[in-house]
Design a protein around this motif. Structure first.
Motif, short mmCIF file in Angstrom:
data_model
loop_
_atom_site.label_atom_id
_atom_site.label_comp_id
_atom_site.label_asym_id
_atom_site.label_seq_id
_atom_site.Cartn_x
_atom_site.Cartn_y
_atom_site.Cartn_z
N VAL A 1 0.86 -1.19 0.00
CA VAL A 1 0.00 0.00 0.00
C VAL A 1 0.90 1.23 0.00
O VAL A 1 2.03 1.20 0.51
N GLU A 2 0.43 2.32 -0.60
CA GLU A 2 1.22 3.56 -0.59
C GLU A 2 1.38 4.07 0.84
O GLU A 2 0.39 4.18 1.56
N PRO A 3 2.61 4.37 1.26
CA PRO A 3 2.81 4.87 2.62
C PRO A 3 1.95 6.10 2.93
O PRO A 3 1.72 6.94 2.06
N GLY A 4 1.46 6.15 4.16
CA GLY A 4 0.69 7.31 4.60
C GLY A 4 -0.82 7.18 4.45
O GLY A 4 -1.57 8.00 4.96
N ILE A 5 -1.27 6.14 3.74
CA ILE A 5 -2.72 5.99 3.52
C ILE A 5 -3.39 5.26 4.69
O ILE A 5 -4.46 5.65 5.15
N VAL A 6 -2.75 4.20 5.17
CA VAL A 6 -3.39 3.37 6.20
C VAL A 6 -3.17 3.97 7.58
O VAL A 6 -2.04 4.32 7.96
N GLU A 7 -4.25 4.09 8.32
CA GLU A 7 -4.20 4.64 9.68
C GLU A 7 -4.39 3.51 10.69
O GLU A 7 -5.08 2.53 10.40
N PRO A 8 -3.79 3.65 11.89
CA PRO A 8 -4.00 2.61 12.91
C PRO A 8 -5.44 2.58 13.40
O PRO A 8 -6.03 3.62 13.68
N LEU A 9 -6.00 1.40 13.49
CA LEU A 9 -7.36 1.22 13.97
C LEU A 9 -7.36 1.34 15.49
O LEU A 9 -6.49 0.79 16.16
N ASP A 10 -8.35 2.04 16.05
CA ASP A 10 -8.34 2.19 17.51
C ASP A 10 -9.00 1.01 18.24
O ASP A 10 -9.16 1.04 19.46
N MET A 11 -9.35 -0.04 17.50
CA MET A 11 -9.83 -1.31 18.07
C MET A 11 -11.17 -1.14 18.83
O MET A 11 -11.51 -1.95 19.69
#
Ligand code: ZN
Ligand code: ZN
Length: 225
Positions: A110-120
């Motif tokens: 995936v292109e860096p910077g697109i995916v954010e950490p999920l807060d669960m």
């Protein structure tokens, strides 16, 4: 692309490239959540399905970052500029900063910077559970209302039986088998996976599944001696 409604709120979308590759579209009152993003060729069919459900796409959530789960993100985000979430521990691998454990080469899925950490926290009707082993930040999503567990690559299945995830792509099989205990904990009506058919009442098989693993490991140890 084959589209199957597996429960009141969930559609499974599958194509076959040697093995089946699936993603899920999950409906809530306000909008849709795409769980995983398959391979690039699925984008057209997924956009069509999203349109057919006549609700806005709100987000993409990932079970993990292997490239057969992230492929249509780019194309879908050209139409719906939605956030993409994965477990925090997964992002360095998907962005190609580090090779997945047991792999030689880092690979960018995936292109860096697109995916954010999920807060669960519960999201779009789905409760995320960390189920590491196949990959370090693998997540299974539980739809409590439908009692369906979207288990990504936590298992494979064969004729209604739980099987281990694909060994060559699994970072830590022992941990993956232990993480499978999520079905014993939640007792879903149905577990749905990315590369195979559904299994009903998977908690009834979990102990046998774990036992097969323990016995096969003991067998291997004997051969080595
Ligand atoms: Zn995988
Ligand atoms: Zn996969």
């Amino acid at each position: 692309m084959k589209i199957t409604q597996i429960s009141e709120h969930i559609w499974k979308c599958t194509i076959w490239i040697i093995i089946p590759i699936s993603v899920w579209v999950v409906k809530s009152e306000r909008g849709l959540t795409l769980v995983d993003a398959g391979i690039p060729w699925m984008a057209g069919g997924l956009l069509k399905q999203i349109k057919a459900l006549n609700l806005p796409l709100e987000r993409i959530v990932l079970t993990h970052g292997h490239s057969d789960h992230t492929g249509s993100i780019k194309k879908i985000r050209e139409t719906y500029r939605v956030p993409v979430y994965a477990h925090e521990a997964e992002i360095v691998y998907m962005e190609g900063q580090l090779p997945y454990p047991g792999r030689k080469k880092a690979q960018k899925s995936v292109e860096p910077g697109i995916v954010e950490p999920l807060d669960m926290q519960s999201i779009g009707g789905l409760v995320p559970y960390l189920t590491p082993g196949h990959s370090p930040g693998h997540i299974a999503y539980y739809h409590e209302q439908d009692q369906v567990l979207l288990a990504g690559d936590l298992f494979t299945t064969k004729r209604g039986q739980l099987k281990q995830p694909m060994a060559s792509f699994t970072a830590d099989m022992e941990q993956a088998v232990e993480s499978g205990a999520i079905v014993a904990q939640l007792k879903p009506k149905l577990v749905s996976i990315c590369h195979g058919g559904e299994v009903q009442l998977p908690h009834q098989q979990y102990e046998a599944y774990r036992r097969r693993w323990t016995e096969s490991r003991a067998g291997q140890a004997k051969i080595r001696r």
